[in-house]
Design a protein around this motif. Structure first.
Motif, PDB file in Angstrom:
ATOM      1  N   SER A 267       0.666  -1.187   0.006  1.00 43.70           N
ATOM      2  CA  SER A 267       0.042   0.171   0.063  1.00 43.70           C
ATOM      3  C   SER A 267       0.892   1.260  -0.177  1.00 43.70           C
ATOM      4  N   GLY A 268       0.707   2.370  -0.933  1.00 39.19           N
ATOM      5  CA  GLY A 268       1.200   3.376  -0.868  1.00 39.19           C
ATOM      6  C   GLY A 268       0.981   4.401   0.081  1.00 39.19           C
ATOM      7  N   SER A 269       1.738   5.284   0.865  1.00 40.89           N
ATOM      8  CA  SER A 269       1.297   6.191   1.734  1.00 40.89           C
ATOM      9  C   SER A 269       2.532   7.246   1.988  1.00 40.89           C
ATOM     10  N   GLY A 270       2.300   8.382   2.610  1.00 40.89           N
ATOM     11  CA  GLY A 270       3.430   9.296   2.546  1.00 40.89           C
ATOM     12  C   GLY A 270       2.791  10.630   2.654  1.00 40.89           C
ATOM     13  N   CYS A 271       3.661  11.519   2.677  1.00 41.38           N
ATOM     14  CA  CYS A 271       3.642  13.061   2.697  1.00 41.38           C
ATOM     15  C   CYS A 271       3.961  13.653   1.213  1.00 41.38           C
ATOM     16  N   SER A 272       2.835  14.367   0.806  1.00 42.03           N
ATOM     17  CA  SER A 272       3.270  14.878  -0.466  1.00 42.03           C
ATOM     18  C   SER A 272       4.118  15.757  -0.626  1.00 42.03           C
TER      19      SER A 272
END
Length: 409
Positions: A267-272
């Motif tokens: 799954s992708g995730s993070g801070c733009s």
């Protein structure tokens, strides 16, 4: 090896392999398959790539294809997310993908018939396929990988919301401009209440201008968060969409719910790096837009069984052998699939069942009681922070959680 000798060798191998297929067909038709993972192989000439994955055949680098339904189906998806007995009342989910799937309607009919669902056809007004401008023709050039993605999307909507109408909008290519034109076409179509986008690409300076095509107040626009683990992709990072992460969904005899969910590692995730933080998002470890907002099943090992027959070699047993080896493209039967390509249309369908007028991804943040909190698992390395590690409350990989009925949407 000369082409004729190679062909003869493949024929011999296929004859040797054929009895093995018969002998193991019962095992291959089990509710859940296991094995390695293979990408759909969608055309990637453009900026965007599809985010679907399938269980790999033990015979080669192609997908594991069988002749009977596999994986989770409508019963499991609806039970896991408390959706049984709900109705869309004529509302439409739009699917935006690139390229054409020539067998889309026929394959959808097979899926729905095998899963005990009513027909959803052009003739009865349930299904419609158009190009990026909303016309029935000309359609884009076909692509084997995108056709498999389209089968996943159509079958995911059918499994989650059996009486949803479905609009398939096919963009000319996997580039930002054609795909955003397709999104605008979907939004302008009467009856559409949710639009699913199962593709993504890296953030760059062009995305801020393209965001306007995702801004359709009153319509839920969902986007897959990515299938490569920790890291941000667009359009999931747009503040105008509901970014959908992924989980591993398993039956359980020890929970009241009857199911457990953990973070799917892909799954992708993070801070733009570029998108501003929307007013409705309040996590403190990211000054800009954080991905994801919510999540649903995405692990191919606990994935949906879909039906797809568009391939480069036909419908013979030898073709199936070539597909398994990865020497032909596409599929020819039932395939167990996942990726956040699965979770995005699931969530779009839940929005359609809810029937609320929504603005961007804000609604779940004000209705967290309608979500199953996912509290364990990780999708990468980020110093152990919530951006890549699930925990109580909001986290990057699974957002606020997964649907528990429709009150969160």
């Amino acid at each position: 090896m000369a082409p004729r000798r190679l062909f003869r060798s493949l024929v011999v191998l296929s004859l040797i392999a054929a009895p093995l297929t018969v002998a193991t067909s019962t095992a291959e038709a089990a509710p859940l398959q296991s094995g390695g993972i293979v990408n759909f192989g969608c055309a990637t000439s453009g900026k965007m790539h599809c985010l679907g994955k399938a269980i790999r055949s033990p015979k080669g680098s192609g997908p594991l294809i069988v002749s009977t339904p596999v994986g989770y189906g409508p019963a499991e998806i609806q039970a896991a997310y408390n959706l049984g007995g709900l109705h869309a009342n004529g509302r439409t989910v739009a699917i935006v993908d690139a390229q054409d799937a020539p067998t889309a309607e026929a394959d959808l009919a097979k899926f729905r018939s095998a899963r005990g669902l009513s027909a959803c056809t052009t003739a009865n007004g349930c299904f419609k396929k158009v190009n990026q401008n909303g016309a029935a023709s000309p359609l884009p050039a076909p692509d084997y990988g995108w056709a498999e993605e389209i089968s996943l999307d159509l079958d995911a909507v059918s499994a989650t919301c059996p009486d949803c109408k479905i609009l398939l909008v096919e963009a000319n290519s996997p580039d930002t401009d054609p795909l955003m034109t397709a999104v605008d076409t979907a939004a302008a179509t009467p009856g559409v209440v949710a639009i699913s986008n199962s593709y993504g690409g890296t953030e760059d300076s062009t995305i801020l201008a393209a965001d306007a095509h995702l801004n359709h107040p009153g319509i839920a626009v969902t986007a897959s968060s990515g299938d490569s683990g920790y890291g941000v992709s667009w359009p999931a990072s747009s503040p105008y969409v509901t970014a959908v992460g992924g989980t591993t969904l398993k039956k359980s005899t020890t929970t009241t719910r009857g199911w457990t969910e953990t973070t799917w590692s892909g799954s992708g995730s993070g801070c733009s790096a570029l998108e501003a933080k929307p007013a409705w998002q309040h996590d403190t470890g990211c000054a800009k837009r954080t991905v994801a907002d919510v999540s649903a099943v995405a692990d191919p090992a606990t994935g949906l069984g879909v039906y797809d027959t568009y391939n480069s070699c036909g419908s013979s047993s030898f073709c199936d052998f070539l597909l398994a080896l990865g020497l032909a493209q596409g599929a020819d039967g039932w395939v167990q699939v996942g990726g956040t390509s699965l979770s995005s249309p699931v969530i779009a369908s839940v929005y359609a069942l809810a029937g609320n007028s929504v603005t961007s991804g804000s609604y779940p943040y004000a209705h967290t009681g309608g979500l199953n909190d996912v509290t364990s698992g990780s999708n990468g390395s980020c110093g152990g922070s919530y951006l890549c590690t699930a925990g109580a409350g909001y986290d990057g990989p699974t957002g606020l959680g997964t649907p528990n009925g429709t009150s969160g949407f």
